[in-house]
Write a protein that holds these residues in place. Structure first.
Motif, PDB file in Angstrom:
ATOM      1  N   HIS A   1       2.420   1.534  -3.689  1.00 36.03           N
ATOM      2  CA  HIS A   1       2.080   2.150  -4.305  1.00 36.03           C
ATOM      3  C   HIS A   1       1.035   3.699  -3.983  1.00 36.03           C
ATOM      4  CE1 HIS A   1       1.430  -2.393  -5.602  1.00 36.03           C
ATOM      5  NE2 HIS A   1       0.845  -1.213  -6.502  1.00 36.03           N
ATOM      6  N   ASN A   2       0.897   4.091  -2.973  1.00 36.50           N
ATOM      7  CA  ASN A   2       0.728   5.559  -2.522  1.00 36.50           C
ATOM      8  C   ASN A   2       2.431   6.304  -3.101  1.00 36.50           C
ATOM      9  OD1 ASN A   2      -1.641   5.274  -2.584  1.00 36.50           O
ATOM     10  ND2 ASN A   2      -1.211   5.546   0.329  1.00 36.50           N
TER      11      ASN A   2
ATOM     12  N   TYR B   1       1.114  -0.716   0.069  1.00 36.67           N
ATOM     13  CA  TYR B   1      -0.266  -0.258   0.252  1.00 36.67           C
ATOM     14  C   TYR B   1       0.970   1.236   0.150  1.00 36.67           C
ATOM     15  CZ  TYR B   1      -3.337   3.409   2.157  1.00 36.67           C
ATOM     16  OH  TYR B   1      -3.650   4.877   2.411  1.00 36.67           O
ATOM     17  N   LYS B   2       1.917   1.511   0.479  1.00 34.65           N
ATOM     18  CA  LYS B   2       2.999   2.677   0.451  1.00 34.65           C
ATOM     19  C   LYS B   2       3.274   2.485  -0.234  1.00 34.65           C
ATOM     20  CE  LYS B   2       3.143   4.945   4.186  1.00 34.65           C
ATOM     21  NZ  LYS B   2       2.677   6.442   4.230  1.00 34.65           N
TER      22      LYS B   2
ATOM     23  N   LYS C   1       2.290   7.360  -7.366  1.00 35.08           N
ATOM     24  CA  LYS C   1       1.703   8.163  -7.180  1.00 35.08           C
ATOM     25  C   LYS C   1       2.405   9.366  -7.833  1.00 35.08           C
ATOM     26  CE  LYS C   1      -2.960   6.042  -5.472  1.00 35.08           C
ATOM     27  NZ  LYS C   1      -3.992   5.879  -4.850  1.00 35.08           N
TER      28      LYS C   1
END
Length: 277
Positions: free
Chosen positions: A54-55, A51-52, A58
């Motif tokens: 992929h953030n 999750y981190k 961005k």
């Protein structure tokens, strides 16, 4: 002319909060008797890393993880196979020759565990030795003895790990020039590239803090010791004669400093994930 691709470099710290026992001086985020949580914790840790990352992607597609440090707690209290999904999440973003360190305690270290972690990419081991004197290990409430340290080093070398570091603690009531010299002499005879020497601190939340009146005479960090400004200066002087260069308050390197440690000290970007990270 094409513009040079700008990399977004970060270091990654992963916290494993499980321990088989809690040392008297420990006030870190570590838990005992939580075996039933290990599987779900490791699975959740892997998902959160994903999750981190992929953030971060961005913000910049050119993400590169320059170093990874897996600390604790006691990382080798978790079975080696539980690390596979975790490594799968961050490995695609590792820089070439990235430093990947993991902590371990000597008494519960196995060749199989080391071989598996080495195959996943670990290339640096930080061993919680703390002392080469059994009476001092008992005082510190460690659950290993000095022979376990030698065995752990042997297993690490068999697993192909050559970048080895150990932690030592000083400042106990047992510490004198003779004992410290013997411990440092023993450490320097081992195939180590790095050594961390920490002054014993009595921190709130530890058993030592709760019973500090009964601990005896703890040597003052600032107090003169054997003609040196402090016990720390005594240790620094000895290690320098053996080729260990101090590059940070408590850390000494014989070959090269820990890249991950330097990232912190230089104020570089890092990502901490896990309980207490």
């Amino acid at each position: 002319m094409e513009s040079q691709i700008k990399l977004f470099e970060i270091s990654l710290y992963l916290h494993i909060p499980f321990c088989d026992s809690k040392c008297g001086y420990c006030a870190f985020n570590s838990q005992i008797n939580k075996n039933h949580l290990k599987t779900i914790y490791m699975e959740t840790l892997a998902r959160y890393v994903s999750y981190k990352i992929h953030n971060l992607l961005k913000e910049n597609q050119n993400l590169q993880i320059t170093s990874v440090y897996i600390g604790g707690g006691t990382p080798n209290s978790v079975k080696s196979r539980a690390y596979s999904s975790l490594f799968a999440e961050f490995s695609p973003y590792l820089a070439p020759q990235a430093e990947i360190s993991i902590e371990a305690n000597p008494n519960s270290l196995s060749l199989e565990w080391l071989q598996t972690l080495q195959s996943l990419g670990v290339n640096r081991l930080s061993l919680g030795a703390q002392s080469f004197e059994d009476s001092k290990l008992i005082f510190l409430e460690r659950h290993h003895r000095k022979d376990s340290i030698f065995y752990a080093i042997e297993m690490a070398l068999k697993a192909g790990l050559k970048n080895l570091s150990i932690d030592l603690i000083y400042g106990t009531p047992l510490c004198n020039a003779s004992l410290l010299t013997q411990e440092l002499e023993t450490a320097c005879a081992l195939p180590l590239s790095h050594l961390s020497a920490y002054q014993l601190s009595i921190d709130e939340g530890s058993r030592f803090y709760a019973n500090k009146e009964s601990l005896g005479n703890l040597r003052d960090f600032e107090g003169e010791f054997e003609g040196f400004l402090s016990m720390g200066h005594f240790i620094k002087s000895y290690l320098q004669t053996k080729g260990f260069k101090q590059y940070e308050v408590s850390n000494y390197a014989k070959t090269s400093p820990s890249y991950h440690n330097l990232r912190y000290w230089e104020g570089k970007e890092y990502l901490g994930i896990g309980a207490g990270a």
